[in-house]
Design an enzyme around this catalytic site. Structure first.
Site, short mmCIF file in Angstrom:
data_model
loop_
_atom_site.label_atom_id
_atom_site.label_comp_id
_atom_site.label_asym_id
_atom_site.label_seq_id
_atom_site.Cartn_x
_atom_site.Cartn_y
_atom_site.Cartn_z
N GLN A 1 -36.94 2.05 -27.59
CA GLN A 1 -38.13 1.90 -28.71
C GLN A 1 -38.40 3.17 -29.48
O GLN A 1 -39.08 3.18 -30.41
CB GLN A 1 -39.55 1.63 -27.94
CG GLN A 1 -39.56 0.10 -27.35
CD GLN A 1 -40.66 -0.17 -26.51
OE1 GLN A 1 -40.83 0.28 -25.30
NE2 GLN A 1 -41.65 -0.60 -27.44
N GLY B 1 -46.64 1.24 -21.52
CA GLY B 1 -44.88 1.58 -21.28
C GLY B 1 -44.23 1.68 -22.27
O GLY B 1 -44.72 1.30 -23.30
N CYS C 1 -46.67 -5.42 -27.30
CA CYS C 1 -45.48 -4.40 -27.18
C CYS C 1 -45.78 -3.47 -28.14
O CYS C 1 -46.16 -3.82 -29.55
CB CYS C 1 -44.18 -5.05 -27.40
SG CYS C 1 -42.81 -4.05 -27.33
N LEU C 2 -45.37 -2.16 -28.07
CA LEU C 2 -45.61 -1.14 -29.00
C LEU C 2 -44.87 -1.36 -30.27
O LEU C 2 -44.85 -0.86 -31.41
CB LEU C 2 -45.38 0.41 -28.60
CG LEU C 2 -46.51 0.65 -27.45
CD1 LEU C 2 -46.09 1.96 -26.81
CD2 LEU C 2 -47.87 0.65 -28.20
N HIS D 1 -36.56 -4.66 -22.20
CA HIS D 1 -36.42 -3.65 -23.01
C HIS D 1 -34.71 -3.25 -23.22
O HIS D 1 -33.93 -3.04 -24.06
CB HIS D 1 -37.23 -2.63 -23.58
CG HIS D 1 -38.21 -2.90 -24.49
ND1 HIS D 1 -38.43 -3.56 -25.31
CD2 HIS D 1 -39.97 -3.04 -23.79
CE1 HIS D 1 -39.62 -3.43 -25.87
NE2 HIS D 1 -40.51 -3.26 -24.94
N HIS E 1 -41.60 -5.76 -18.32
CA HIS E 1 -41.50 -5.90 -19.56
C HIS E 1 -40.54 -4.68 -20.07
O HIS E 1 -40.06 -4.87 -20.94
CB HIS E 1 -43.24 -5.60 -19.99
CG HIS E 1 -43.17 -5.19 -21.71
ND1 HIS E 1 -43.65 -6.21 -22.48
CD2 HIS E 1 -42.48 -4.39 -22.55
CE1 HIS E 1 -43.74 -5.68 -23.79
NE2 HIS E 1 -43.18 -4.74 -23.82
N GLU E 2 -40.65 -3.39 -19.43
CA GLU E 2 -39.97 -2.32 -19.84
C GLU E 2 -38.32 -2.69 -19.58
O GLU E 2 -37.53 -2.15 -20.30
CB GLU E 2 -40.50 -1.11 -19.20
CG GLU E 2 -41.66 -0.60 -19.68
CD GLU E 2 -42.06 -0.88 -21.30
OE1 GLU E 2 -41.19 -0.58 -22.01
OE2 GLU E 2 -43.27 -1.26 -21.57
CO CO Z 1 -42.51 -3.55 -24.93
#
Ligand code: CO
Length: 151
Positions: A50, A45, A87-88, A133, A129-130
């Site tokens: 991000q 995701g 997480c990216l 953000h 999670h998303e």
């Molecule tokens: Co993340």
């Protein structure tokens, strides 16, 4: 176009993101780029902040399919699951996070049409999670034990 993914420490990751009001070509281009960036990064995701854009849009790529969620809101959250999460925007780390096991969200698609979906297990985790953000929350705020990922 593949975008550089913003890393932890950048204030854009801590903003409360603004609702999307224009479902126009600019949004569509951003979503297309987010998809390309997510697939390139091999993530589950990606949220708009991000890539440095603090608006309420996320993309999720899981077994159940590829989803674009604009202005997503939880209708309900049920159950509990504990599992590993990364997480990216927090490269090379993993942590154990407690999440609901089943969630329902309402959202808009890229045209502004309204939908809802129910997600379970990892799909539910990815959505939680998303959506965090979009409120400036990182999984590391909730994780019991953030550690180096063993690649
Ligand atoms: Co993340």
């Amino acid at each position: 176009m593949i975008w550089e993914i913003v890393q932890v420490g950048d204030p854009v990751l801590r903003k409360k993101c603004e609702p999307v009001t224009r479902f126009d070509g600019q949004l569509h281009a951003l979503l297309d780029d987010m998809k390309e960036t997510l697939i390139h990064a091999e993530g589950a995701g990606l949220a708009a902040p991000q890539v440095g854009v603090p608006i309420r849009a996320v993309v999720v790529n899981v077994e159940e399919g590829y989803f674009e969620l604009i202005n997503p809101i939880f209708v309900w959250q049920k159950g509990e699951q504990r599992g590993a999460e990364g997480c990216l925007s927090v490269r090379g780390k993993v942590g154990t996070v407690c999440r609901p096991s089943k969630v329902k969200v309402i959202f808009q698609d890229r045209k502004g049409d309204k939908y809802s979906l129910v997600a379970r297990d990892f799909f539910a985790r990815a959505i939680c999670h998303e959506l965090d953000h979009l409120d400036g929350v990182l999984y590391t705020d909730k994780a019991a034990n953030v550690r180096d990922a063993e690649d």
